[in-house]
Design a protein around this motif. Structure first.
Motif, short mmCIF file in Angstrom:
data_model
loop_
_atom_site.label_atom_id
_atom_site.label_comp_id
_atom_site.label_asym_id
_atom_site.label_seq_id
_atom_site.Cartn_x
_atom_site.Cartn_y
_atom_site.Cartn_z
N LYS A 20 -5.50 -6.21 -11.02
CA LYS A 20 -6.91 -5.84 -11.20
C LYS A 20 -7.60 -5.71 -9.85
O LYS A 20 -8.36 -4.76 -9.61
N PHE A 21 -7.34 -6.65 -8.95
CA PHE A 21 -7.94 -6.59 -7.62
C PHE A 21 -7.44 -5.35 -6.87
O PHE A 21 -8.21 -4.68 -6.18
N TRP A 22 -6.17 -5.04 -7.01
CA TRP A 22 -5.60 -3.88 -6.31
C TRP A 22 -6.26 -2.59 -6.80
O TRP A 22 -6.53 -1.69 -6.00
N GLU A 23 -6.54 -2.49 -8.09
CA GLU A 23 -7.22 -1.30 -8.62
C GLU A 23 -8.64 -1.20 -8.05
O GLU A 23 -9.10 -0.10 -7.73
N VAL A 24 -9.33 -2.34 -7.93
CA VAL A 24 -10.66 -2.33 -7.33
C VAL A 24 -10.56 -1.96 -5.86
O VAL A 24 -11.40 -1.22 -5.32
N ARG A 25 -9.51 -2.44 -5.20
CA ARG A 25 -9.31 -2.16 -3.76
C ARG A 25 -9.16 -0.68 -3.50
O ARG A 25 -9.54 -0.18 -2.42
N LYS A 26 -8.67 0.06 -4.46
CA LYS A 26 -8.44 1.50 -4.28
C LYS A 26 -9.70 2.33 -4.53
O LYS A 26 -9.71 3.53 -4.26
N PHE A 69 1.01 4.08 1.41
CA PHE A 69 2.12 3.42 2.11
C PHE A 69 2.40 2.06 1.50
O PHE A 69 3.56 1.70 1.25
N VAL A 70 1.33 1.31 1.23
CA VAL A 70 1.49 -0.03 0.64
C VAL A 70 2.18 0.06 -0.72
O VAL A 70 3.13 -0.68 -1.00
N GLU A 71 1.70 0.96 -1.56
CA GLU A 71 2.28 1.08 -2.91
C GLU A 71 3.75 1.49 -2.84
O GLU A 71 4.59 0.96 -3.58
N PRO A 121 -13.60 3.70 -3.85
CA PRO A 121 -14.29 4.04 -2.59
C PRO A 121 -15.02 2.82 -2.00
O PRO A 121 -15.63 2.04 -2.73
N ALA A 122 -14.95 2.68 -0.69
CA ALA A 122 -15.56 1.54 -0.01
C ALA A 122 -17.05 1.46 -0.24
O ALA A 122 -17.63 0.36 -0.31
N GLU A 123 -17.73 2.62 -0.39
CA GLU A 123 -19.18 2.58 -0.61
C GLU A 123 -19.54 1.98 -1.97
O GLU A 123 -20.67 1.56 -2.19
N GLU A 124 -18.57 1.93 -2.87
CA GLU A 124 -18.81 1.31 -4.18
C GLU A 124 -18.50 -0.18 -4.19
O GLU A 124 -19.09 -0.93 -4.96
N THR A 125 -17.58 -0.60 -3.34
CA THR A 125 -17.11 -1.99 -3.39
C THR A 125 -17.63 -2.87 -2.25
O THR A 125 -17.69 -4.09 -2.39
N GLY A 126 -17.98 -2.24 -1.12
CA GLY A 126 -18.39 -3.03 0.03
C GLY A 126 -17.21 -3.61 0.80
O GLY A 126 -17.39 -4.31 1.79
N LEU A 127 -15.99 -3.30 0.36
CA LEU A 127 -14.79 -3.76 1.07
C LEU A 127 -14.55 -2.88 2.30
O LEU A 127 -15.02 -1.75 2.36
N TYR A 128 -13.79 -3.43 3.25
CA TYR A 128 -13.47 -2.64 4.43
C TYR A 128 -12.72 -1.38 4.00
O TYR A 128 -11.75 -1.45 3.25
N PRO A 129 -13.18 -0.20 4.45
CA PRO A 129 -12.54 1.05 4.01
C PRO A 129 -11.11 1.19 4.54
O PRO A 129 -10.87 1.04 5.73
N ILE A 130 -10.20 1.46 3.63
CA ILE A 130 -8.80 1.69 3.99
C ILE A 130 -8.44 3.10 3.53
O ILE A 130 -8.75 3.50 2.41
N SER A 131 -7.78 3.84 4.40
CA SER A 131 -7.48 5.24 4.10
C SER A 131 -6.50 5.36 2.93
O SER A 131 -5.73 4.43 2.64
N TRP A 150 -17.48 -5.47 -4.72
CA TRP A 150 -16.17 -5.68 -5.33
C TRP A 150 -16.15 -6.88 -6.25
O TRP A 150 -15.54 -6.86 -7.31
N ILE A 151 -16.87 -7.94 -5.89
CA ILE A 151 -16.84 -9.17 -6.67
C ILE A 151 -17.45 -8.98 -8.05
O ILE A 151 -17.13 -9.70 -9.00
N ASP A 152 -18.33 -7.96 -8.18
CA ASP A 152 -19.00 -7.73 -9.46
C ASP A 152 -18.08 -7.13 -10.52
O ASP A 152 -18.46 -7.04 -11.69
N TYR A 153 -16.90 -6.72 -10.12
CA TYR A 153 -15.94 -6.15 -11.07
C TYR A 153 -15.16 -7.24 -11.82
O TYR A 153 -14.36 -6.93 -12.70
#
Length: 240
Positions: free
Chosen positions: A206-212, A230-232, A214-224, A131-134
């Protein structure tokens, strides 16, 4: 000139007399002095040699190798090698601590965490884009200081974990984002985000778009997707 008996050296350095005698036997460390009765004594130089041997042993070197290099390296050179070894061990320990903290927080988020999911999260591929690479360099420095991390156990990370669990509870019980509970969750999320991004809405979006992604691309904890939706929706409910 001060000299030490085998017993004194054994006691001071917590080394068995048998080991010291073995070192003497294989000509790794022989006491430099012997009195008229044949009793052996170690000099200060001998004790420095012993320290070098003990340090090299801690680096998992066999005694034969230690004997070969003992006189080729100064005490300082050996200390530097030991320092580098300890730094490496510290790095490994810190990584293990971070991984363990991450797993604790993952279990807080998902009590039925599967082994496959744990393995996927802990064994991140070093070649994959994270994720940080974005982000740009100045953004990276800022985000790494402010974004909660599962490997940390600070108050803010715990707040996020608590909010995620509340959102999952709402979804499970069919409570809509446009409800009193959704309003409260959104308000807390907005407050935490404002603290983190310090009013930089562009970086936040920008971070929120990265957060959305796929987790396998970002390394962030996967959120359904349900949680993300719901958040949006609850934030939209509060801000419109």
């Amino acid at each position: 000139m001060k000299r030490w008996t085998t017993g004194e050296v054994s006691k001071q350095r917590n080394i068995s007399i048998r080991t010291l005698r073995y070192y003497d036997q294989i000509h790794l460390l022989t006491p430099s002095f012997r009195d008229e009765n044949g009793k052996r004594y170690y000099s200060e130089e001998d004790l420095f040699q012993l320290e070098k041997i003990l340090i090299l042993k801690s680096l998992s070197l066999p005694l034969e190798n230690i004997r070969d290099i003992l006189d080729k390296l100064s005490y300082k050179q050996i200390l530097i090698s030991h320092f580098n070894y300890l730094q490496e061990q510290l790095s490994k320990l810190q990584t293990s601590i971070s991984n363990t903290a991450s797993l604790i927080n993952m279990i807080d988020l998902d009590e039925s965490l599967s082994w496959e999911r744990v393995s996927e999260l802990v064994q991140n591929s070093p070649n994959s884009k994270k994720w940080i690479d974005y982000f740009q360099e100045d953004e990276k420095a800022f985000l790494q200081k402010t974004i909660p991390n599962l490997s940390h156990n600070d108050k803010t990370t715990q707040q996020y974990i608590s909010l995620l669990r509340r959102i999952e509870w709402c979804i499970k019980h069919n409570i809509k984002p446009e409800s009193d509970e959704g309003f409260q969750i959104a308000s807390e999320l907005i407050e935490i985000s404002n603290d983190h991004f310090q009013g930089d809405t562009k970086l936040e979006e920008k971070f929120w778009e990265v957060r959305k992604l796929p987790a396998e691309e970002t390394g962030l904890y996967p959120i359904s997707e349900d949680v993300l939706e719901f958040v949006e929706r609850c934030i939209a409910y509060v801000t419109t």
